[in-house]
Design a protein around this motif. Structure first.
Motif, mmCIF file in Angstrom:
data_model
loop_
_atom_site.group_PDB
_atom_site.id
_atom_site.type_symbol
_atom_site.label_atom_id
_atom_site.label_comp_id
_atom_site.label_asym_id
_atom_site.label_seq_id
_atom_site.Cartn_x
_atom_site.Cartn_y
_atom_site.Cartn_z
ATOM 1 N N THR A 1 0.815 -1.217 0.000
ATOM 2 C CA THR A 1 0.000 0.000 0.000
ATOM 3 C C THR A 1 0.846 1.264 0.000
ATOM 4 O OG1 THR A 1 -0.146 -0.043 2.419
ATOM 5 C CG2 THR A 1 -1.905 -1.135 1.196
ATOM 6 N N THR A 2 2.159 1.114 0.075
ATOM 7 C CA THR A 2 3.007 2.293 -0.002
ATOM 8 C C THR A 2 2.922 2.910 -1.393
ATOM 9 O OG1 THR A 2 5.221 3.135 0.515
ATOM 10 C CG2 THR A 2 5.106 1.087 -0.768
ATOM 11 N N VAL A 3 3.427 4.105 -1.565
ATOM 12 C CA VAL A 3 3.430 4.758 -2.876
ATOM 13 C C VAL A 3 4.292 3.952 -3.845
ATOM 14 C CG1 VAL A 3 4.191 6.812 -4.128
ATOM 15 C CG2 VAL A 3 3.020 7.057 -1.932
ATOM 16 N N LYS A 4 3.753 3.695 -5.043
ATOM 17 C CA LYS A 4 4.480 2.929 -6.052
ATOM 18 C C LYS A 4 4.475 3.703 -7.372
ATOM 19 C CE LYS A 4 1.643 -0.308 -5.039
ATOM 20 N NZ LYS A 4 0.773 -1.504 -4.961
ATOM 21 N N VAL A 5 5.665 3.956 -7.887
ATOM 22 C CA VAL A 5 5.823 4.637 -9.171
ATOM 23 C C VAL A 5 6.610 3.718 -10.096
ATOM 24 C CG1 VAL A 5 6.815 6.623 -10.380
ATOM 25 C CG2 VAL A 5 5.764 6.928 -8.129
ATOM 26 N N ALA A 6 6.110 3.496 -11.299
ATOM 27 C CA ALA A 6 6.803 2.657 -12.273
ATOM 28 C C ALA A 6 7.304 3.514 -13.419
ATOM 29 C CB ALA A 6 5.871 1.572 -12.803
ATOM 30 N N VAL A 7 8.557 3.305 -13.796
ATOM 31 C CA VAL A 7 9.155 3.974 -14.950
ATOM 32 C C VAL A 7 9.372 2.913 -16.023
ATOM 33 C CG1 VAL A 7 11.130 5.277 -15.814
ATOM 34 C CG2 VAL A 7 10.286 5.696 -13.495
ATOM 35 N N LEU A 8 8.603 3.000 -17.103
ATOM 36 C CA LEU A 8 8.700 2.027 -18.196
ATOM 37 C C LEU A 8 9.790 2.531 -19.137
ATOM 38 C CD1 LEU A 8 4.868 1.563 -18.731
ATOM 39 C CD2 LEU A 8 6.384 0.368 -17.148
ATOM 40 N N ALA A 9 11.001 2.019 -18.941
ATOM 41 C CA ALA A 9 12.172 2.566 -19.616
ATOM 42 C C ALA A 9 12.644 1.728 -20.793
ATOM 43 C CB ALA A 9 13.323 2.718 -18.616
ATOM 44 N N GLY A 10 11.951 0.660 -21.101
ATOM 45 C CA GLY A 10 12.365 -0.209 -22.197
ATOM 46 C C GLY A 10 11.307 -1.254 -22.437
ATOM 47 N N GLU A 11 11.701 -2.525 -22.379
ATOM 48 C CA GLU A 11 10.758 -3.622 -22.600
ATOM 49 C C GLU A 11 9.925 -3.863 -21.338
ATOM 50 O OE1 GLU A 11 10.451 -5.449 -25.555
ATOM 51 O OE2 GLU A 11 11.764 -3.895 -26.383
ATOM 52 N N ALA A 12 8.616 -3.717 -21.456
ATOM 53 C CA ALA A 12 7.684 -4.020 -20.363
ATOM 54 C C ALA A 12 6.556 -4.836 -20.967
ATOM 55 C CB ALA A 12 7.160 -2.734 -19.725
ATOM 56 N N VAL A 13 6.824 -6.121 -21.142
ATOM 57 C CA VAL A 13 5.947 -6.986 -21.917
ATOM 58 C C VAL A 13 5.403 -8.116 -21.052
ATOM 59 C CG1 VAL A 13 5.843 -8.549 -23.903
ATOM 60 C CG2 VAL A 13 7.191 -6.460 -24.042
ATOM 61 N N GLY A 14 4.114 -8.400 -21.213
ATOM 62 C CA GLY A 14 3.485 -9.552 -20.587
ATOM 63 C C GLY A 14 3.533 -9.545 -19.072
ATOM 64 N N PRO A 15 3.936 -10.670 -18.461
ATOM 65 C CA PRO A 15 3.934 -10.788 -17.001
ATOM 66 C C PRO A 15 4.771 -9.724 -16.310
ATOM 67 C CG PRO A 15 4.240 -12.937 -18.008
ATOM 68 C CD PRO A 15 4.334 -11.936 -19.117
ATOM 69 N N VAL A 16 5.851 -9.282 -16.947
ATOM 70 C CA VAL A 16 6.708 -8.257 -16.334
ATOM 71 C C VAL A 16 5.910 -6.975 -16.108
ATOM 72 C CG1 VAL A 16 8.645 -6.713 -16.766
ATOM 73 C CG2 VAL A 16 8.903 -9.163 -17.145
ATOM 74 N N TYR A 17 5.146 -6.556 -17.125
ATOM 75 C CA TYR A 17 4.307 -5.370 -16.945
ATOM 76 C C TYR A 17 3.261 -5.610 -15.865
ATOM 77 C CZ TYR A 17 0.772 -1.830 -17.617
ATOM 78 O OH TYR A 17 -0.121 -0.815 -17.375
ATOM 79 N N SER A 18 2.635 -6.774 -15.893
ATOM 80 C CA SER A 18 1.561 -7.072 -14.939
ATOM 81 C C SER A 18 2.061 -7.042 -13.498
ATOM 82 C CB SER A 18 0.959 -8.451 -15.244
ATOM 83 O OG SER A 18 0.422 -8.483 -16.542
#
Length: 440
Positions: free
Chosen positions: A319-336
């Protein structure tokens, strides 16, 4: 035997601010002190290398109880040749109570283990149960004494072995450096699970994010404040990078993937780290750029599926703050796993966000057209390039709701700072339950 060069006074002088502290218990194999480290009030428990008895263990329990009552971190310096066997069966009871208290206080106040000498048996379990375990190169950490083991494993019981096993969070050259690192980490962590973050003065990083020469450590350095990064678990799960750092003067947890696939060690490492951050409401910034979870039956058998499920559960539950930086390949389970649970997702121009790798997707979507061409490989590459641009780009991700903002490499740090500021007042309540049952 472990080398013993530094004495108690010297080690604690490197830990407490100006070397000043108040003794709480001073007699016996275990002593305790109270003072400030990097401006943070803290209890320090110190083993002097002698065998530990029941009364010594009771002191350690008492300090943990006081820490829970006052909301103060505990740092334990481990160095003991073992237990006083004269204690008999009472030692079993004392060790059980100590382990129970460590578990009770876990997630309430930060616990840091500093292994400077011998740490064996029950002590090794206690040290490994801490939020952070700092191990000196002079130390020995083991359950079974290597010299008594039938399995002759290289470097068994050493600091190097603890690093490869994922027990060591931070390596130190000696006890003095270990004490200094403990002080730095105490200053970065909140005093307890209800305390607000500490704010530091900061300077901007020296270099911006470079996607052409992407490396996880460099990506973290490009987002974090200059000279603020402390890497954790460097010797374990090499394709994911975890570190405490500051961004805009506030402590954050940083997770960055390598381009290579993530095995069961990587997912276990990331889960362990994010769970600690969530316990103390430390925001987590995740940089995603990887070909995915490693494709290996051997890794699956070694726990790959189970550890991937564990990592997914930890990210989703946090529940803490979460920020994602999509800096390259973010495909399938990795993105999920890494990006979907984030409160704010920043897609960097040039990234690929898709349920399936573009090459695989076009081989299904345009199968007839590709196989009807004169050059199947060239046709696949052309279709994949177009698909990547039109369907999987940063702009397409925002349009589809898979990301919240687009940034170029030069401005991504500014957007991360803004996101952390925007989300700083986040409040989230978990469903009422005893505890979850994610795979461990």
């Amino acid at each position: 035997m472990a080398a013993k060069k530094e004495g108690k006074e010297q080690i604690l002088a490197h830990f407490f601010d100006d070397g000043a502290c108040t003794a709480l218990f001073s007699e016996g194999a275990v002593s305790a002190s109270y003072g400030c480290a990097m401006g943070q009030t803290v209890y320090a428990v110190y083993q002097n290398g002698s065998p530990v008895g029941v009364k010594d263990i009771d002191k350690m329990i008492r300090v943990l109880e006081m820490a829970a009552e006052t909301g103060t971190p505990v740092v334990t310096f481990y160095d003991s040749t073992g237990a006083k066997l004269e204690g008999g069966l009472d030692l079993l009871s004392a060790n059980s109570r100590l382990m129970g208290e460590i578990a009770r206080v876990s997630g309430v106040v930060p616990q840091i283990a500093v292994v400077t000498g011998i740490c064996a048996g029950s002590s090794a379990i206690c040290a490994a149960a801490a939020d952070i375990c700092i191990v000196s190169e002079q130390a020995e950490l083991f359950l079974t004494a290597p010299f008594n083991s039938e399995d002759k494993v290289e470097n068994a019981g050493t600091e190097k072995f603890a690093a490869r096993a994922g027990v060591e969070s931070v390596r130190a050259a000696n006890a003095d450096e270990a004490a200094s690192l403990a002080a730095k980490l105490v200053g970065m962590l909140p005093g307890n699970n209800l305390a607000g973050p500490t704010v530091f003065e900061f300077a901007a990083p020296k270099a911006a994010l470079n996607l052409a020469k992407y490396a996880p450590a460099d990506a973290v350095a490009a987002l974090a404040d200059a000279d603020s990064v402390v890497e954790l678990y460097a010797g374990y799960g090499h394709n994911v990078y975890t570190a405490l750092a500051t961004i805009g003067g506030t402590t954050v947890g940083m997770v960055a993937t390598a381009k290579e696939g993530l095995d069961h060690r990587c997912t276990a490492k990331a889960a362990r780290f994010v769970r600690m951050c969530d316990a103390y409401s430390i925001p987590v910034v995740t940089v995603v750029n990887t070909e995915g979870l490693v494709k290996s039956e051997a890794d699956d058998q070694a726990g790959g599926i189970r550890q991937a499920a564990r990592m997914a559960g930890v990210y989703a539950e946090a529940t803490t703050v979460k920020v994602a930086v999509l800096a390259g390949e973010a495909v399938g389970p990795v993105y999920s796993v890494f990006a979907a649970p984030a409160d704010w997702r920043i897609a960097v121009k040039g990234c690929t966000v898709a349920p399936l790798a573009p090459e695989a997707a076009v081989s299904v979507l345009y199968k007839d057209e590709i196989y009807a061409s004169d050059n199947v490989i060239k046709a696949t590459e052309e279709k994949a390039a177009a698909y990547r641009k039109d369907v999987c780009s940063a702009e397409a991700a925002v349009a589809a709701g898979a990301a919240d903002a687009v940034a170029d490499a030069a401005s991504v740090r500014a957007q991360v700072v803004q996101a952390l500021d925007m989300l700083a007042s986040k409040r989230a309540v978990r469903l009422a339950k005893k505890h979850g049952n994610i795979t461990l």
